[in-house]
Design a protein around this motif. Structure first.
Motif, PDB file in Angstrom:
ATOM      1  N   ILE A 256       0.836  -1.204   0.000  1.00  0.00           N
ATOM      2  CA  ILE A 256       0.000   0.000   0.000  1.00  0.00           C
ATOM      3  C   ILE A 256       0.869   1.252   0.000  1.00  0.00           C
ATOM      4  O   ILE A 256       0.561   2.236  -0.684  1.00  0.00           O
ATOM      5  N   GLN A 257       1.971   1.216   0.737  1.00  0.00           N
ATOM      6  CA  GLN A 257       2.872   2.367   0.763  1.00  0.00           C
ATOM      7  C   GLN A 257       3.459   2.630  -0.626  1.00  0.00           C
ATOM      8  O   GLN A 257       3.646   3.778  -1.019  1.00  0.00           O
ATOM      9  N   ARG A 258       3.722   1.558  -1.361  1.00  0.00           N
ATOM     10  CA  ARG A 258       4.221   1.735  -2.730  1.00  0.00           C
ATOM     11  C   ARG A 258       3.119   2.292  -3.634  1.00  0.00           C
ATOM     12  O   ARG A 258       3.394   3.122  -4.506  1.00  0.00           O
ATOM     13  N   TYR A 259       1.890   1.861  -3.440  1.00  0.00           N
ATOM     14  CA  TYR A 259       0.780   2.329  -4.261  1.00  0.00           C
ATOM     15  C   TYR A 259       0.420   3.784  -3.964  1.00  0.00           C
ATOM     16  O   TYR A 259      -0.150   4.467  -4.823  1.00  0.00           O
ATOM     17  N   THR A 260       0.715   4.266  -2.764  1.00  0.00           N
ATOM     18  CA  THR A 260       0.286   5.603  -2.361  1.00  0.00           C
ATOM     19  C   THR A 260       1.430   6.570  -2.090  1.00  0.00           C
ATOM     20  O   THR A 260       1.207   7.780  -2.036  1.00  0.00           O
ATOM     21  N   LEU A 261       2.645   6.034  -1.867  1.00  0.00           N
ATOM     22  CA  LEU A 261       3.798   6.844  -1.468  1.00  0.00           C
ATOM     23  C   LEU A 261       3.462   7.678  -0.237  1.00  0.00           C
ATOM     24  O   LEU A 261       3.816   8.865  -0.138  1.00  0.00           O
ATOM     25  N   PHE A 262       2.783   7.014   0.697  1.00  0.00           N
ATOM     26  CA  PHE A 262       2.414   7.679   1.949  1.00  0.00           C
ATOM     27  C   PHE A 262       2.662   6.712   3.095  1.00  0.00           C
ATOM     28  O   PHE A 262       2.258   5.541   3.032  1.00  0.00           O
ATOM     29  N   ASP A 263       3.347   7.209   4.133  1.00  0.00           N
ATOM     30  CA  ASP A 263       3.637   6.411   5.317  1.00  0.00           C
ATOM     31  C   ASP A 263       2.500   6.627   6.322  1.00  0.00           C
ATOM     32  O   ASP A 263       2.473   7.624   7.047  1.00  0.00           O
ATOM     33  N   PHE A 264       1.544   5.704   6.339  1.00  0.00           N
ATOM     34  CA  PHE A 264       0.374   5.853   7.203  1.00  0.00           C
ATOM     35  C   PHE A 264       0.724   5.701   8.676  1.00  0.00           C
ATOM     36  O   PHE A 264       0.009   6.228   9.529  1.00  0.00           O
ATOM     37  N   MET A 265       1.783   4.990   8.991  1.00  0.00           N
ATOM     38  CA  MET A 265       2.138   4.800  10.399  1.00  0.00           C
ATOM     39  C   MET A 265       2.654   6.079  11.037  1.00  0.00           C
ATOM     40  O   MET A 265       2.496   6.286  12.237  1.00  0.00           O
ATOM     41  N   HIS A 266       3.304   6.921  10.227  1.00  0.00           N
ATOM     42  CA  HIS A 266       3.860   8.160  10.762  1.00  0.00           C
ATOM     43  C   HIS A 266       3.192   9.398  10.165  1.00  0.00           C
ATOM     44  O   HIS A 266       3.618  10.523  10.441  1.00  0.00           O
ATOM     45  N   GLY A 267       2.161   9.207   9.338  1.00  0.00           N
ATOM     46  CA  GLY A 267       1.463  10.331   8.729  1.00  0.00           C
ATOM     47  C   GLY A 267       2.368  11.185   7.862  1.00  0.00           C
ATOM     48  O   GLY A 267       2.276  12.416   7.866  1.00  0.00           O
ATOM     49  N   ARG A 268       3.245  10.557   7.084  1.00  0.00           N
ATOM     50  CA  ARG A 268       4.271  11.283   6.319  1.00  0.00           C
ATOM     51  C   ARG A 268       4.100  11.020   4.830  1.00  0.00           C
ATOM     52  O   ARG A 268       4.007   9.867   4.405  1.00  0.00           O
ATOM     53  N   ASN A 269       4.079  12.101   4.061  1.00  0.00           N
ATOM     54  CA  ASN A 269       4.011  11.982   2.611  1.00  0.00           C
ATOM     55  C   ASN A 269       5.425  11.758   2.077  1.00  0.00           C
ATOM     56  O   ASN A 269       6.274  12.650   2.115  1.00  0.00           O
ATOM     57  N   ILE A 270       5.706  10.580   1.586  1.00  0.00           N
ATOM     58  CA  ILE A 270       7.058  10.234   1.129  1.00  0.00           C
ATOM     59  C   ILE A 270       7.454  11.087  -0.058  1.00  0.00           C
ATOM     60  O   ILE A 270       8.599  11.531  -0.172  1.00  0.00           O
ATOM     61  N   ALA A 271       6.517  11.347  -0.961  1.00  0.00           N
ATOM     62  CA  ALA A 271       6.831  12.128  -2.163  1.00  0.00           C
ATOM     63  C   ALA A 271       7.232  13.553  -1.810  1.00  0.00           C
ATOM     64  O   ALA A 271       8.064  14.152  -2.489  1.00  0.00           O
ATOM     65  N   ALA A 272       6.660  14.102  -0.724  1.00  0.00           N
ATOM     66  CA  ALA A 272       6.968  15.476  -0.346  1.00  0.00           C
ATOM     67  C   ALA A 272       8.372  15.608   0.228  1.00  0.00           C
ATOM     68  O   ALA A 272       8.911  16.709   0.315  1.00  0.00           O
ATOM     69  N   CYS A 273       8.987  14.488   0.620  1.00  0.00           N
ATOM     70  CA  CYS A 273      10.320  14.518   1.230  1.00  0.00           C
ATOM     71  C   CYS A 273      11.430  14.288   0.212  1.00  0.00           C
ATOM     72  O   CYS A 273      12.592  14.170   0.576  1.00  0.00           O
ATOM     73  N   PHE A 274      11.078  14.209  -1.067  1.00  0.00           N
ATOM     74  CA  PHE A 274      12.079  13.903  -2.096  1.00  0.00           C
ATOM     75  C   PHE A 274      13.044  15.071  -2.239  1.00  0.00           C
ATOM     76  O   PHE A 274      12.637  16.232  -2.315  1.00  0.00           O
ATOM     77  N   ASP A 275      14.338  14.773  -2.302  1.00  0.00           N
ATOM     78  CA  ASP A 275      15.373  15.798  -2.389  1.00  0.00           C
ATOM     79  C   ASP A 275      16.390  15.370  -3.437  1.00  0.00           C
ATOM     80  O   ASP A 275      17.215  14.497  -3.194  1.00  0.00           O
ATOM     81  N   VAL A 276      16.341  16.001  -4.596  1.00  0.00           N
ATOM     82  CA  VAL A 276      17.255  15.620  -5.680  1.00  0.00           C
ATOM     83  C   VAL A 276      18.689  16.013  -5.365  1.00  0.00           C
ATOM     84  O   VAL A 276      19.644  15.346  -5.773  1.00  0.00           O
ATOM     85  N   VAL A 277      18.893  17.095  -4.582  1.00  0.00           N
ATOM     86  CA  VAL A 277      20.250  17.535  -4.278  1.00  0.00           C
ATOM     87  C   VAL A 277      20.990  16.499  -3.453  1.00  0.00           C
ATOM     88  O   VAL A 277      22.124  16.125  -3.747  1.00  0.00           O
ATOM     89  N   SER A 278      20.336  15.998  -2.394  1.00  0.00           N
ATOM     90  CA  SER A 278      20.975  14.979  -1.564  1.00  0.00           C
ATOM     91  C   SER A 278      21.196  13.684  -2.347  1.00  0.00           C
ATOM     92  O   SER A 278      22.175  12.961  -2.123  1.00  0.00           O
ATOM     93  N   LEU A 279      20.318  13.399  -3.290  1.00  0.00           N
ATOM     94  CA  LEU A 279      20.476  12.190  -4.098  1.00  0.00           C
ATOM     95  C   LEU A 279      21.711  12.290  -4.983  1.00  0.00           C
ATOM     96  O   LEU A 279      22.453  11.327  -5.148  1.00  0.00           O
ATOM     97  N   GLU A 280      21.953  13.472  -5.551  1.00  0.00           N
ATOM     98  CA  GLU A 280      23.129  13.643  -6.407  1.00  0.00           C
ATOM     99  C   GLU A 280      24.424  13.556  -5.609  1.00  0.00           C
ATOM    100  O   GLU A 280      25.454  13.133  -6.124  1.00  0.00           O
ATOM    101  N   LYS A 281      24.385  13.918  -4.318  1.00  0.00           N
ATOM    102  CA  LYS A 281      25.600  13.904  -3.511  1.00  0.00           C
ATOM    103  C   LYS A 281      25.957  12.521  -3.006  1.00  0.00           C
ATOM    104  O   LYS A 281      27.065  12.315  -2.505  1.00  0.00           O
ATOM    105  N   GLN A 282      25.035  11.568  -3.098  1.00  0.00           N
ATOM    106  CA  GLN A 282      25.287  10.238  -2.583  1.00  0.00           C
ATOM    107  C   GLN A 282      26.378   9.544  -3.392  1.00  0.00           C
ATOM    108  O   GLN A 282      26.466   9.693  -4.584  1.00  0.00           O
TER     109      GLN A 282
END
Length: 502
Positions: free
Chosen positions: A476-502
Motif C-alpha cells: 500500500i505504501q508503494r501504491y500511495t507513497l504515503f507512510d500511514f504509520m507516521h502520517g508522512r508523505n514520502i513524495a513530499a520529502c524527495f530531495d534531488v540535491v541529496s540524491l546527487e551527492k550520494q
C-alpha cells in the motif's frame, strides 16, 4: 531403578527449560538486524537501489538538457586558417569556355552567434557578428576585410510539426514521472527486503525448532529407554520416539540447507560480506493502524507516477496525431536576415559606414498526391489515440480494485496477527507442559507428538502472518507513497540535491 529414573526426569526438566515460550534462541552473529534496519540497508546499499538512483539521475539530466534548449545559447565558430594554392577552373562569362587559373589565397573567418529557440512557433532567432579576412597572394598581394557588425537572423517553419511546443508540454510531465518512479522503485526494494528478511527469519526459526525438537526428543528417548526396561511403556512407543528422533535429524539437515540458501540471497541483496553471520530480530507486535480506503484511493491516483504515466501516454498519442496531420498540409520555411555589412582594405574601414544587408528566402512544399499514405497515417494515429484512452480507463479500474483488495487485506491483518500471536503463545505453553507430562509418564507419545507439531505449526503461522502484515503495508505504501504509520508523505520529502551527492 526408581532413583535412576528420578534423576533422569530432573535432568530432562532442567534441559527443557529453554523450550518454554514462543521466542527461540539463535546463534550470535557479527550482524544483527531488525526489519527496519534491513529495509534501510537495502535502500542504501543494494544494487537495485543504485540502479534506481542512476535511472532517475539520467532522467533528471535529460530534463535539464531540455530546459537548456529553451535558454539562449552562445557559440563561436570560425575557420582559421583556410589556405588554398591550386589551379581552379574558371568559366569565361563571354565565350563560355573554361580556363585554369592560379588560386593563391588564404581566408580566415570568425563569428559569434547568440541563438534563442522559440517554442511557440518552432523556429529560432539568432544575433550574429562576424569578421572575414581574405589574403590574396597573387598576382598581387591584397588584403580585404569583410565585417558584419550585427545581423538578426530568423529561421521559421510555417505549417509544419512543432516539436519544441510538444516537448514543452511533455518533458516536465516526464520529469515528474521520473521522480515518483524513483520513489516507487525504493518501495519495491523495501518489499523485496521484507520478503528476504522473513525468508531468512523463517529459515533460522525452523532450524532452531528442529534442533530444539531433536534435543528434547533425544532426552525423552533416553528416559523412555529406562521406562521400557522396567516395562512402563511399550516397544511401539519407544520405536515411535526413535523414528521421530531420526526424522528430526533429517529435518535439521534440510533446514540447514534452506537457511544457507536464504542467508546467501539475503546477504547478496543487502551486500553483506559472505562471511558474516546474520541474526534477525522477530518484529514485535504490529502497530494498530487502519487505512481509510477513500484516502488510499486519493493518494494512489494523485501522489504517484500513475497519472503522470497516463498523461504522457495521452500527450504522446495527441502528438502523433498532430504530426500526422501536419505532414498532410502545405509547409514552408522562411529565412530572413537583416543587418549591417561593409568591405574594406583595413579592419577599421570594415567597420566604418556599414551598409544595409537584407536577405529573405522562403521555401515551400505542397503535397499533391501520395496515394492516401498521409491520410492513412492520420487515421492510424487517431485509432492509437482511442486505444490509449481505453487502456488508461482500464488501468484506472484495475488499480482501484488492487488498492481496495490490499487495503481490505491489511486492515484485516491486525486481527489475524493478534490471533496468531495468541495461538503461538498457547501452543508453546502447551508444548512445554507436554514435555513435563511426558517426562512424568502422564501422556502418550502420540499426545506429545501432537503438541510438538501444533507448536511448530503455530510458530510458523505466526511468522507468516507477520510477513503478510508487512507485505500488505509496504504494498500500500508503494501504491500511495504515503507512510500511514507516521502520517508522512514520502513524495513530499524527495530531495534531488541529496540524491546527487550520494
Amino acid at each position: 531403578m526408581g532413583n535412576r529414573i528420578s534423576i533422569c526426569l530432573w535432568s530432562c526438566l532442567l534441559s527443557l527449560g529453554a523450550a518454554v515460550g514462543p521466542a527461540l534462541g539463535r546463534e550470535r552473529g557479527a550482524v544483527r538486524l531488525s526489519l527496519g534496519e534491513a529495509i534501510e540497508r537495502a535502500q542504501a546499499c543494494s544494487i537495485d537501489a543504485m540502479m534506481a538512483k542512476h535511472t532517475y539521475l539520467s532522467q533528471y539530466w535529460q530534463y535539464r538538457s531540455y530546459r537548456a534548449q529553451m535558454l539562449p545559447s552562445l557559440s563561436l565558430s570560425g575557420t582559421i586558417p583556410n589556405f588554398d594554392k591550386s589551379y581552379t577552373s574558371l568559366q569565361n562569362a563571354v565565350t563560355g569556355g573554361y580556363n585554369y587559373v592560379d588560386n593563391y589565397a588564404m581566408r580566415n573567418s570568425l563569428g559569434l552567434y547568440l541563438q534563442q529557440n522559440i517554442a511557440a512557433t518552432g523556429g529560432n532567432i539568432q544575433l550574429y557578428t562576424g569578421l572575414d579576412r581574405l589574403d590574396q597572394f597573387a598576382p598581387e598581394r591584397e588584403v580585404t576585410w569583410n565585417s558584419a557588425p550585427v545581423s538578426l537572423i530568423l529561421n521559421q517553419p510555417i505549417g509544419g510539426f512543432n516539436q519544441l511546443r510538444w516537448d514543452k508540454r511533455i518533458e516536465p510531465v516526464r520529469y515528474e514521472k521520473a521522480k515518483y518512479e524513483y520513489l516507487e522503485s525504493m518501495e519495491a526494494i523495501t518489499a523485496q527486503a521484507v520478503t528476504l528478511f522473513f525468508d531468512l527469519l523463517v529459515a533460522q526459526q525452523n532450524l532452531d525448532i528442529a534442533r530444539k525438537n531433536r534435543d528434547n526428543t533425544d532426552t525423552l528417548y533416553k528416559i523412555s529407554q529406562e521406562r521400557f526396561r522396567i516395562g512402563s511403556i511399550s516397544k511401539n512407543d519407544l520405536m515411535q520416539l526413535e523414528l521421530r528422533l531420526l526424522n528430526e535429524g533429517m529435518s535439521i539437515n534440510t533446514n540447514k540447507l534452506q537457511l544457507d540458501l536464504a542467508a546467501a540471497r539475503f546477504k547478496s541483496y543487502l551486500r553483506l560480506d559472505e562471511g558474516d553471520s546474520v541474526a534477525l530480530d522477530i518484529p514485535g507486535s504490529v502497530p494498530g493502524v487502519e487505512i481509510p480506503i477513500e484516502e488510499a484511493y486519493r493518494l494512489a491516483f494523485t501522489n504517484t507516477s500513475f497519472e503522470y504515466r497516463n498523461r504522457i501516454s495521452q500527450l504522446e498519442a495527441e502528438m502523433s496525431v498532430a504530426q500526422a496531420k501536419a505532414n498532410r498540409r502545405p509547409q514552408a520555411t522562411v529565412y530572413a536576415r537583416f543587418g549591417l555589412n561593409q568591405v574594406a582594405e583595413t579592419i577599421g574601414g570594415a567597420y566604418r559606414n556599414p551598409l544595409d544587408q537584407e536577405t529573405v528566402r522562403m521555401g515551400i512544399t505542397v503535397p499533391i498526391f501520395d496515394g492516401g499514405v498521409a491520410r492513412g497515417k492520420v487515421r492510424m494515429a487517431l485509432f492509437r489515440q482511442e486505444v490509449t484512452e481505453a487502456e488508461i480507463d482500464k488501468e484506472r479500474i484495475d488499480r482501484k480494485q488492487d488498492i481496495y483488495l490490499k487495503v481490505m487485506q491489511f486492515n484485516n491483518q491486525n486481527a489475524q496477527c493478534a490471533i496468531s500471536a495468541r495461538a503461538d503463545s498457547v501452543a508453546a505453553e502447551r508444548y512445554a507442559l507436554s514435555l513435563r507430562q511426558f517426562a512424568a509418564g502422564k501422556i502418550s507419545v502420540l499426545d506429545f507428538n501432537t503438541a510438538q507439531s501444533e507448536r511448530n505449526t503455530a510458530h510458523t503461522s505466526y511468522l507468516a502472518e507477520l510477513q503478510n502484515y508487512w507485505n500488505y503495508y509496504y504494498a500500500i505504501q508503494r501504491y500511495t507513497l504515503f507512510d500511514f504509520m507516521h502520517g508522512r508523505n514520502i513524495a513530499a520529502c524527495f530531495d534531488v540535491v541529496s540524491l546527487e551527492k550520494q
